[in-house]
Design a protein around this motif. Structure first.
Motif, PDB file in Angstrom:
ATOM      1  N   PRO A  76       0.813  -1.224   0.000  1.00  0.00           N
ATOM      2  CA  PRO A  76       0.000   0.000   0.000  1.00  0.00           C
ATOM      3  C   PRO A  76       0.845   1.272   0.000  1.00  0.00           C
ATOM      4  O   PRO A  76       1.869   1.365   0.676  1.00  0.00           O
ATOM      5  N   GLY A  77       0.387   2.242  -0.773  1.00  0.00           N
ATOM      6  CA  GLY A  77       1.078   3.518  -0.888  1.00  0.00           C
ATOM      7  C   GLY A  77       2.110   3.558  -1.985  1.00  0.00           C
ATOM      8  O   GLY A  77       2.528   4.641  -2.405  1.00  0.00           O
ATOM      9  N   LYS A  78       2.529   2.384  -2.457  1.00  0.00           N
ATOM     10  CA  LYS A  78       3.551   2.329  -3.499  1.00  0.00           C
ATOM     11  C   LYS A  78       3.133   1.407  -4.641  1.00  0.00           C
ATOM     12  O   LYS A  78       3.339   1.728  -5.805  1.00  0.00           O
ATOM     13  N   GLY A  79       2.608   0.238  -4.301  1.00  0.00           N
ATOM     14  CA  GLY A  79       2.070  -0.646  -5.320  1.00  0.00           C
ATOM     15  C   GLY A  79       3.092  -1.340  -6.189  1.00  0.00           C
ATOM     16  O   GLY A  79       2.739  -1.858  -7.253  1.00  0.00           O
ATOM     17  N   ILE A  80       4.340  -1.369  -5.743  1.00  0.00           N
ATOM     18  CA  ILE A  80       5.393  -2.021  -6.524  1.00  0.00           C
ATOM     19  C   ILE A  80       6.247  -2.892  -5.613  1.00  0.00           C
ATOM     20  O   ILE A  80       6.163  -2.804  -4.384  1.00  0.00           O
ATOM     21  N   VAL A  81       7.080  -3.712  -6.224  1.00  0.00           N
ATOM     22  CA  VAL A  81       8.069  -4.497  -5.495  1.00  0.00           C
ATOM     23  C   VAL A  81       9.314  -3.647  -5.324  1.00  0.00           C
ATOM     24  O   VAL A  81       9.825  -3.080  -6.304  1.00  0.00           O
ATOM     25  N   GLU A  82       9.814  -3.545  -4.108  1.00  0.00           N
ATOM     26  CA  GLU A  82      10.989  -2.717  -3.826  1.00  0.00           C
ATOM     27  C   GLU A  82      12.195  -3.575  -3.486  1.00  0.00           C
ATOM     28  O   GLU A  82      12.073  -4.717  -3.054  1.00  0.00           O
ATOM     29  N   TRP A  83      13.384  -2.962  -3.656  1.00  0.00           N
ATOM     30  CA  TRP A  83      14.629  -3.661  -3.324  1.00  0.00           C
ATOM     31  C   TRP A  83      14.703  -3.959  -1.837  1.00  0.00           C
ATOM     32  O   TRP A  83      15.096  -5.043  -1.426  1.00  0.00           O
ATOM     33  N   GLU A  84      14.353  -2.980  -1.014  1.00  0.00           N
ATOM     34  CA  GLU A  84      14.437  -3.132   0.444  1.00  0.00           C
ATOM     35  C   GLU A  84      13.086  -2.818   1.045  1.00  0.00           C
ATOM     36  O   GLU A  84      12.492  -1.769   0.739  1.00  0.00           O
ATOM     37  N   MET A  85      12.602  -3.710   1.889  1.00  0.00           N
ATOM     38  CA  MET A  85      11.268  -3.565   2.448  1.00  0.00           C
ATOM     39  C   MET A  85      11.273  -3.991   3.914  1.00  0.00           C
ATOM     40  O   MET A  85      12.174  -4.690   4.375  1.00  0.00           O
ATOM     41  N   THR A  86      10.228  -3.556   4.638  1.00  0.00           N
ATOM     42  CA  THR A  86      10.090  -3.940   6.036  1.00  0.00           C
ATOM     43  C   THR A  86       9.830  -5.441   6.149  1.00  0.00           C
ATOM     44  O   THR A  86       9.028  -5.995   5.391  1.00  0.00           O
ATOM     45  N   ARG A  87      10.497  -6.075   7.084  1.00  0.00           N
ATOM     46  CA  ARG A  87      10.405  -7.518   7.247  1.00  0.00           C
ATOM     47  C   ARG A  87       9.014  -7.935   7.725  1.00  0.00           C
ATOM     48  O   ARG A  87       8.311  -7.161   8.375  1.00  0.00           O
ATOM     49  N   PRO A  88       8.642  -9.177   7.460  1.00  0.00           N
ATOM     50  CA  PRO A  88       7.435  -9.723   8.093  1.00  0.00           C
ATOM     51  C   PRO A  88       7.581  -9.711   9.613  1.00  0.00           C
ATOM     52  O   PRO A  88       8.691  -9.788  10.152  1.00  0.00           O
ATOM     53  N   ASN A  89       6.447  -9.639  10.300  1.00  0.00           N
ATOM     54  CA  ASN A  89       6.437  -9.656  11.762  1.00  0.00           C
ATOM     55  C   ASN A  89       6.552 -11.099  12.242  1.00  0.00           C
ATOM     56  O   ASN A  89       5.619 -11.683  12.793  1.00  0.00           O
ATOM     57  N   LEU A  90       7.734 -11.661  12.000  1.00  0.00           N
ATOM     58  CA  LEU A  90       8.026 -13.045  12.379  1.00  0.00           C
ATOM     59  C   LEU A  90       9.424 -13.102  12.984  1.00  0.00           C
ATOM     60  O   LEU A  90      10.304 -12.321  12.574  1.00  0.00           O
ATOM     61  N   PRO A  91       9.654 -14.001  13.922  1.00  0.00           N
ATOM     62  CA  PRO A  91      11.006 -14.127  14.472  1.00  0.00           C
ATOM     63  C   PRO A  91      11.996 -14.497  13.359  1.00  0.00           C
ATOM     64  O   PRO A  91      11.749 -15.417  12.577  1.00  0.00           O
ATOM     65  N   GLU A  92      13.092 -13.765  13.320  1.00  0.00           N
ATOM     66  CA  GLU A  92      14.085 -14.034  12.277  1.00  0.00           C
ATOM     67  C   GLU A  92      14.757 -15.380  12.521  1.00  0.00           C
ATOM     68  O   GLU A  92      15.120 -15.714  13.645  1.00  0.00           O
ATOM     69  N   LYS A  93      14.896 -16.144  11.460  1.00  0.00           N
ATOM     70  CA  LYS A  93      15.580 -17.435  11.541  1.00  0.00           C
ATOM     71  C   LYS A  93      16.519 -17.567  10.360  1.00  0.00           C
ATOM     72  O   LYS A  93      16.110 -17.802   9.225  1.00  0.00           O
ATOM     73  N   ARG A  94      17.802 -17.388  10.634  1.00  0.00           N
ATOM     74  CA  ARG A  94      18.810 -17.522   9.586  1.00  0.00           C
ATOM     75  C   ARG A  94      19.318 -18.958   9.547  1.00  0.00           C
ATOM     76  O   ARG A  94      19.411 -19.622  10.578  1.00  0.00           O
ATOM     77  N   TRP A  95      19.658 -19.419   8.376  1.00  0.00           N
ATOM     78  CA  TRP A  95      20.248 -20.745   8.209  1.00  0.00           C
ATOM     79  C   TRP A  95      21.755 -20.611   8.047  1.00  0.00           C
ATOM     80  O   TRP A  95      22.249 -19.568   7.611  1.00  0.00           O
ATOM     81  N   PRO A  96      22.509 -21.645   8.385  1.00  0.00           N
ATOM     82  CA  PRO A  96      23.953 -21.599   8.113  1.00  0.00           C
ATOM     83  C   PRO A  96      24.199 -21.370   6.624  1.00  0.00           C
ATOM     84  O   PRO A  96      23.540 -21.983   5.776  1.00  0.00           O
ATOM     85  N   SER A  97      25.108 -20.481   6.308  1.00  0.00           N
ATOM     86  CA  SER A  97      25.380 -20.169   4.905  1.00  0.00           C
ATOM     87  C   SER A  97      26.117 -21.331   4.241  1.00  0.00           C
ATOM     88  O   SER A  97      26.904 -22.043   4.888  1.00  0.00           O
ATOM     89  N   LEU A  98      25.833 -21.518   2.964  1.00  0.00           N
ATOM     90  CA  LEU A  98      26.525 -22.542   2.201  1.00  0.00           C
ATOM     91  C   LEU A  98      27.930 -22.077   1.854  1.00  0.00           C
ATOM     92  O   LEU A  98      28.164 -20.882   1.620  1.00  0.00           O
TER      93      LEU A  98
END
Length: 521
Positions: free
Chosen positions: A299-321
């Motif tokens: 809303p307010g922009k209507g497009i896909v952006e490079w950087e956006m606010t994260r979902p309201n979910l606990p962050e879970k990173r995986w070990p990098s390959l």
């Protein structure tokens, strides 16, 4: 950080579909002629994804013999119901041949998945499933309208009930909707949802190129009539022009989080060096809110952006390959793929431990067959690839080395072979529109050869060494746009890999690769 960067799956990961089971999210994408088919990813936060396998990882599930470039597995949908995962997709046999639809099931998303359940009388492509509240299951796909096409590529979305006991469609077919954007063409990739008493039909229109878009309609009844949203298209980038950094946005799937937020995964491409999309169509993430019973994207922009606010979910990173695969594992990592279903024991991780051995096959990189090749997706605009190979060509047709592959007629090969004087040489071959040009060639002594391929945007450089670290440039400023689908056509992105070929001749020879390193710069 409270933001994330798009794309969430960089590189050739098109046509995403997503489902949630509790706090876990699973996503699949198209693979066309590559094998194994349909990678499956796992996430807890919609941003960080880890591949947990492939849905179609057995020849009994996926026979790609004779499948042309950019045919094969199209637009999978993943859904979950009562302890079972369902993946439904289209197998496109050829440019003009049958489009056959099937689904497979599993109780664990990492597999094993069942052999295909082929559906009779299921025309069109891009099938999807809806598990309704009353226990009924509905199939949606696209097809030519029964009354005929009113303009080129005019399609409609249709629906039929699926009998899970008989594993076949049953009852009448219903025409649902032929899109919001008349004359735009190519109504496809339908996903049907039941939300707050309405059935919402989200589709793609405008083809997979620059005019791609997402539209939506709704109905109080699953069979219609469907009301088109007056805000359609709810997502597109075609009005932003070809100079914008994210283009051909479309083919979307919706997901509601356990926190009540709504998000959309979709495809888009990142052109660079002009309108050239070497990496193909990638997976992006964008937020959705509901207003007056309709989804509003970002809303307010209507497009896909490079950087956006994260979902309201606990962050879970995986070990990098690791950036470098030393081929120490007993099996190939999930990021590696073959072209078409691999036939014959042409690769081994055990015959020489710590190496990937590729046996020469008669099939070449310039044929729509199953060559002795393993590769991974290009995922960066700036990247470097390095490998070392031990290979002694025994005849003029034998070659092995690195390849940057868009398809069989558009590629760069950085290969070791024999010259006309039977000297061992390393050479860079550019193949464009089926015509080959040797851009550079150097005589090298027998033994281990180090190869390096670097891309700075669309400028490519090729270096070799006979001693580790002592690089010598053989070609620089080669034209990377040869590897774009905008020149080559088709629907796939660039793969970077290693190969060994007899180029038409049978051979007992092989090439040993000590490592393969891919680094985004």
């Amino acid at each position: 950080m409270n933001t994330f960067r798009n794309p969430i799956l960089p590189g050739f990961y098109p046509d995403p579909s997503i489902c949630r089971v509790g706090d876990d999210y699973y996503m699949v994408t198209s693979t066309f002629e590559y094998y194994p088919g349909v990678p499956i990813f796992h996430s807890h936060d919609l941003v960080n994804w880890r591949q947990i396998g492939h849905v179609l990882d057995r020849p009994s599930q996926l026979n790609l013999d004779g499948t042309p470039t950019s045919r094969g597995i199209y637009a999978p949908t993943i859904r979950y119901n009562n302890g079972v995962f369902y993946m439904i997709t289209t197998f496109v046999e050829s440019a003009t041949g049958a489009r056959r639809n099937f689904y497979v099931t599993a109780t664990e998303p990492a597999g094993a998945w069942s052999d295909p359940n082929w559906l009779n009388d299921a025309p069109g492509i891009d099938p999807s499933l809806l598990f309704d509240d009353d226990g009924k299951v509905y199939y949606t796909g696209n097809r030519v309208p029964p009354e005929g096409q009113q303009y080129p590529k005019h399609m409609e979305i249709w629906l039929q009930e699926l009998d899970l006991e008989e594993k076949q469609l049953t009852g009448p077919k219903f025409s649902l909707w032929d899109g919001a954007l008349k004359q735009i063409h190519a109504q496809e990739s339908p996903h049907l949802y039941k939300i707050n008493g309405f059935y919402y039909l989200v589709i793609a229109e405008g083809g997979t190129g620059f005019t791609h878009s997402v539209t939506v309609a709704r109905s109080e009844n699953v069979t219609g009539p469907y009301e088109s949203c007056k805000m359609n298209p709810i997502l597109t980038h075609r009005h932003l022009g070809k100079q914008y950094g994210i283009v051909n946005v479309g083919h979307a799937d919706l997901i509601e989080t356990q926190c009540g937020e709504w998000w959309m995964v979709c495809i888009a491409s990142r052109p660079y060096g002009g309108y050239h999309r070497n990496m193909g169509r990638e997976t992006f993430l964008v937020p959705v809110q509901w207003e007056d019973g309709w989804p509003v994207v970002n809303p307010g922009k209507g497009i896909v952006e490079w950087e956006m606010t994260r979902p309201n979910l606990p962050e879970k990173r995986w070990p990098s390959l690791s950036a470098c695969d030393h081929f120490d594992a007993p099996v190939l990592e999930d990021r590696w793929n073959f072209i078409r279903t691999p036939r014959g024991d042409f690769w081994s991780l055990s015959e020489r431990p710590g190496h990937l051995r590729l046996r020469l096959k008669p099939e070449s990189m310039t044929e729509e067959l199953n060559p002795s090749f393993v590769g991974r997706r290009q995922q960066h605009i700036y990247f470097a690839v390095r490998t070392s190979v031990e290979f002694t060509p025994n005849g003029p047709s034998e070659t092995a080395g690195l390849v940057a592959l868009q398809n069989h007629d558009f590629q760069y090969r950085f290969e070791c072979g024999l010259s006309g004087e039977d000297q061992t040489v390393v050479r860079v071959v550019c193949r464009e529109q089926g015509e080959e040009t040797v851009l550079g060639s150097k005589v090298v002594p027998p033994g281990k050869l180090y190869l390096q391929f670097e891309a700075i945007g669309q400028s490519l450089r090729f270096d070799f060494a006979t001693e580790s670290g002592r690089w010598e440039t053989i070609v620089e400023n080669a034209d990377g746009t040869v590897l774009s689908s905008d020149k080559a056509g088709g629907f796939v992105g660039t793969y970077i890999g290693i190969f060994a070929s007899g180029n038409g001749s049978a051979s007992s020879n092989y090439a040993d690769f000590d490592y393969f390193e891919y680094v985004g710069l």
